[in-house]
Design a protein around this motif. Structure first.
Motif, mmCIF file in Angstrom:
data_model
loop_
_atom_site.group_PDB
_atom_site.id
_atom_site.type_symbol
_atom_site.label_atom_id
_atom_site.label_comp_id
_atom_site.label_asym_id
_atom_site.label_seq_id
_atom_site.Cartn_x
_atom_site.Cartn_y
_atom_site.Cartn_z
ATOM 1 N N MET A 1 8.997 35.155 37.327
ATOM 2 C CA MET A 1 10.391 35.441 37.490
ATOM 3 C C MET A 1 11.200 34.592 36.523
ATOM 4 O O MET A 1 10.708 34.213 35.470
ATOM 5 C CB MET A 1 10.793 35.168 38.933
ATOM 6 N N PHE A 2 12.457 34.263 36.872
ATOM 7 C CA PHE A 2 13.304 33.462 35.991
ATOM 8 C C PHE A 2 13.037 31.983 36.223
ATOM 9 O O PHE A 2 13.254 31.463 37.307
ATOM 10 C CB PHE A 2 14.792 33.757 36.264
ATOM 11 N N ASP A 3 12.561 31.310 35.189
ATOM 12 C CA ASP A 3 12.271 29.876 35.310
ATOM 13 C C ASP A 3 13.324 29.023 34.624
ATOM 14 O O ASP A 3 13.115 27.829 34.451
ATOM 15 C CB ASP A 3 10.898 29.560 34.702
ATOM 16 N N ASP A 4 14.440 29.614 34.252
ATOM 17 C CA ASP A 4 15.458 28.839 33.554
ATOM 18 C C ASP A 4 16.436 28.170 34.524
ATOM 19 O O ASP A 4 17.381 27.535 34.114
ATOM 20 C CB ASP A 4 16.231 29.718 32.564
ATOM 21 N N LEU A 5 16.215 28.310 35.840
ATOM 22 C CA LEU A 5 17.067 27.665 36.833
ATOM 23 C C LEU A 5 16.610 26.223 37.038
ATOM 24 O O LEU A 5 15.442 25.894 36.865
ATOM 25 C CB LEU A 5 17.009 28.424 38.148
ATOM 26 N N PRO A 6 17.561 25.365 37.444
ATOM 27 C CA PRO A 6 17.174 23.965 37.662
ATOM 28 C C PRO A 6 16.169 23.837 38.820
ATOM 29 O O PRO A 6 16.223 24.623 39.778
ATOM 30 C CB PRO A 6 18.478 23.269 37.986
ATOM 31 N N PRO A 7 15.324 22.841 38.761
ATOM 32 C CA PRO A 7 14.275 22.706 39.780
ATOM 33 C C PRO A 7 14.753 22.058 41.081
ATOM 34 O O PRO A 7 14.144 22.248 42.122
ATOM 35 C CB PRO A 7 13.224 21.837 39.109
ATOM 36 N N ASP A 8 15.868 21.315 41.060
ATOM 37 C CA ASP A 8 16.267 20.590 42.274
ATOM 38 C C ASP A 8 17.287 21.394 43.090
ATOM 39 O O ASP A 8 18.037 22.223 42.572
ATOM 40 C CB ASP A 8 16.802 19.212 41.929
ATOM 41 N N LEU A 9 17.321 21.103 44.384
ATOM 42 C CA LEU A 9 18.148 21.822 45.341
ATOM 43 C C LEU A 9 19.644 21.587 45.134
ATOM 44 O O LEU A 9 20.449 22.511 45.269
ATOM 45 C CB LEU A 9 17.724 21.411 46.758
ATOM 46 N N ASP A 10 20.053 20.381 44.785
ATOM 47 C CA ASP A 10 21.475 20.080 44.598
ATOM 48 C C ASP A 10 22.087 20.905 43.472
ATOM 49 O O ASP A 10 23.178 21.482 43.626
ATOM 50 C CB ASP A 10 21.664 18.581 44.301
ATOM 51 N N ARG A 11 21.428 20.971 42.358
ATOM 52 C CA ARG A 11 21.969 21.755 41.230
ATOM 53 C C ARG A 11 21.951 23.253 41.544
ATOM 54 O O ARG A 11 22.856 23.982 41.150
ATOM 55 C CB ARG A 11 21.194 21.444 39.954
ATOM 56 N N LEU A 12 20.943 23.724 42.260
ATOM 57 C CA LEU A 12 20.914 25.137 42.644
ATOM 58 C C LEU A 12 22.082 25.478 43.574
ATOM 59 O O LEU A 12 22.715 26.527 43.436
ATOM 60 C CB LEU A 12 19.586 25.482 43.319
ATOM 61 N N ARG A 13 22.378 24.579 44.528
ATOM 62 C CA ARG A 13 23.529 24.818 45.413
ATOM 63 C C ARG A 13 24.847 24.793 44.629
ATOM 64 O O ARG A 13 25.759 25.566 44.916
ATOM 65 C CB ARG A 13 23.543 23.783 46.524
ATOM 66 N N THR A 14 24.944 23.909 43.659
ATOM 67 C CA THR A 14 26.138 23.852 42.824
ATOM 68 C C THR A 14 26.310 25.160 42.051
ATOM 69 O O THR A 14 27.416 25.736 41.988
ATOM 70 C CB THR A 14 26.060 22.669 41.844
ATOM 71 N N LEU A 15 25.235 25.663 41.464
ATOM 72 C CA LEU A 15 25.294 26.939 40.740
ATOM 73 C C LEU A 15 25.672 28.089 41.670
ATOM 74 O O LEU A 15 26.468 28.958 41.310
ATOM 75 C CB LEU A 15 23.953 27.233 40.069
ATOM 76 N N ARG A 16 25.108 28.066 42.872
ATOM 77 C CA ARG A 16 25.421 29.131 43.821
ATOM 78 C C ARG A 16 26.903 29.090 44.200
ATOM 79 O O ARG A 16 27.576 30.131 44.233
ATOM 80 C CB ARG A 16 24.560 28.989 45.076
ATOM 81 N N THR A 17 27.441 27.906 44.462
ATOM 82 C CA THR A 17 28.862 27.768 44.789
ATOM 83 C C THR A 17 29.735 28.270 43.635
ATOM 84 O O THR A 17 30.726 28.984 43.841
ATOM 85 C CB THR A 17 29.192 26.296 45.090
ATOM 86 N N TRP A 18 29.367 27.880 42.428
ATOM 87 C CA TRP A 18 30.128 28.292 41.243
ATOM 88 C C TRP A 18 30.128 29.822 41.116
ATOM 89 O O TRP A 18 31.153 30.437 40.871
ATOM 90 C CB TRP A 18 29.521 27.631 39.999
ATOM 91 N N HIS A 19 28.976 30.444 41.323
ATOM 92 C CA HIS A 19 28.881 31.906 41.218
ATOM 93 C C HIS A 19 29.624 32.600 42.364
ATOM 94 O O HIS A 19 30.222 33.667 42.158
ATOM 95 C CB HIS A 19 27.423 32.347 41.155
ATOM 96 N N VAL A 20 29.610 32.015 43.560
ATOM 97 C CA VAL A 20 30.366 32.592 44.674
ATOM 98 C C VAL A 20 31.858 32.589 44.342
ATOM 99 O O VAL A 20 32.567 33.566 44.601
ATOM 100 C CB VAL A 20 30.071 31.816 45.985
ATOM 101 N N LEU A 21 32.341 31.495 43.753
ATOM 102 C CA LEU A 21 33.745 31.426 43.356
ATOM 103 C C LEU A 21 34.071 32.507 42.327
ATOM 104 O O LEU A 21 35.122 33.148 42.398
ATOM 105 C CB LEU A 21 34.082 30.040 42.813
#
Length: 139
Positions: A1-21
């Motif tokens: 799948m897509f492996d260009d996402l950050p590996p840690d949970l904090d950065r993934l949550r930050t990206l998700r929040t940014w995309h939700v906005l």
């Protein structure tokens, strides 16, 4: 799948929040455009019909009439007021100029009152003799 996402949970949550906005911003814009389209369509369907006759008025005290137009004339200025058929005919008989583009005098079946003999007859209501022309008598 897509492996260009950050590996840690904090950065993934930050990206998700940014995309939700961003999705919320996009949804708000979509709703605003849909509302504007609905208002435009409602206005188009419920627009009152143009008046049959319109008088273009001048600037100044009393706003004197300048020219008579048909209600949907493309040469109509921004200073105007609607009139009914009787007032339009009266204004033409009183000497108000008719628009040369939409020809309200023809649609109102008013004779050309610019000829002196016809003007005199219209003012005095005295019968006049016909004007001769190559095509025959013209009243």
């Amino acid at each position: 799948m897509f492996d260009d996402l950050p590996p840690d949970l904090d950065r993934l949550r930050t990206l998700r929040t940014w995309h939700v906005l961003w999705v919320q911003r996009i949804d708000a814009k979509i709703h605003a455009l849909l509302r504007r389209q609905a208002e435009t369509e409602y206005g188009r369907r419920h627009r009152p019909p143009p008046p049959d006759w319109v008088v273009e008025v001048g600037i100044g005290t009393g706003r004197p009439p300048i020219q008579l137009h048909v209600g949907d004339c493309y040469m109509l200025g921004s200073r105007r007021r609607p009139v009914d058929r009787a007032e339009a005919r009266r204004l033409l008989a009183d000497g108000l100029r008719a628009c040369t583009h939409c020809r309200p005098d023809n649609r109102l079946e008013v004779l050309d009152l610019s000829r002196p003999m016809l003007l005199r007859a219209a003012r005095t209501s005295v019968p006049c003799r016909p004007i001769s022309s190559p095509l025959g008598a013209v009243w």
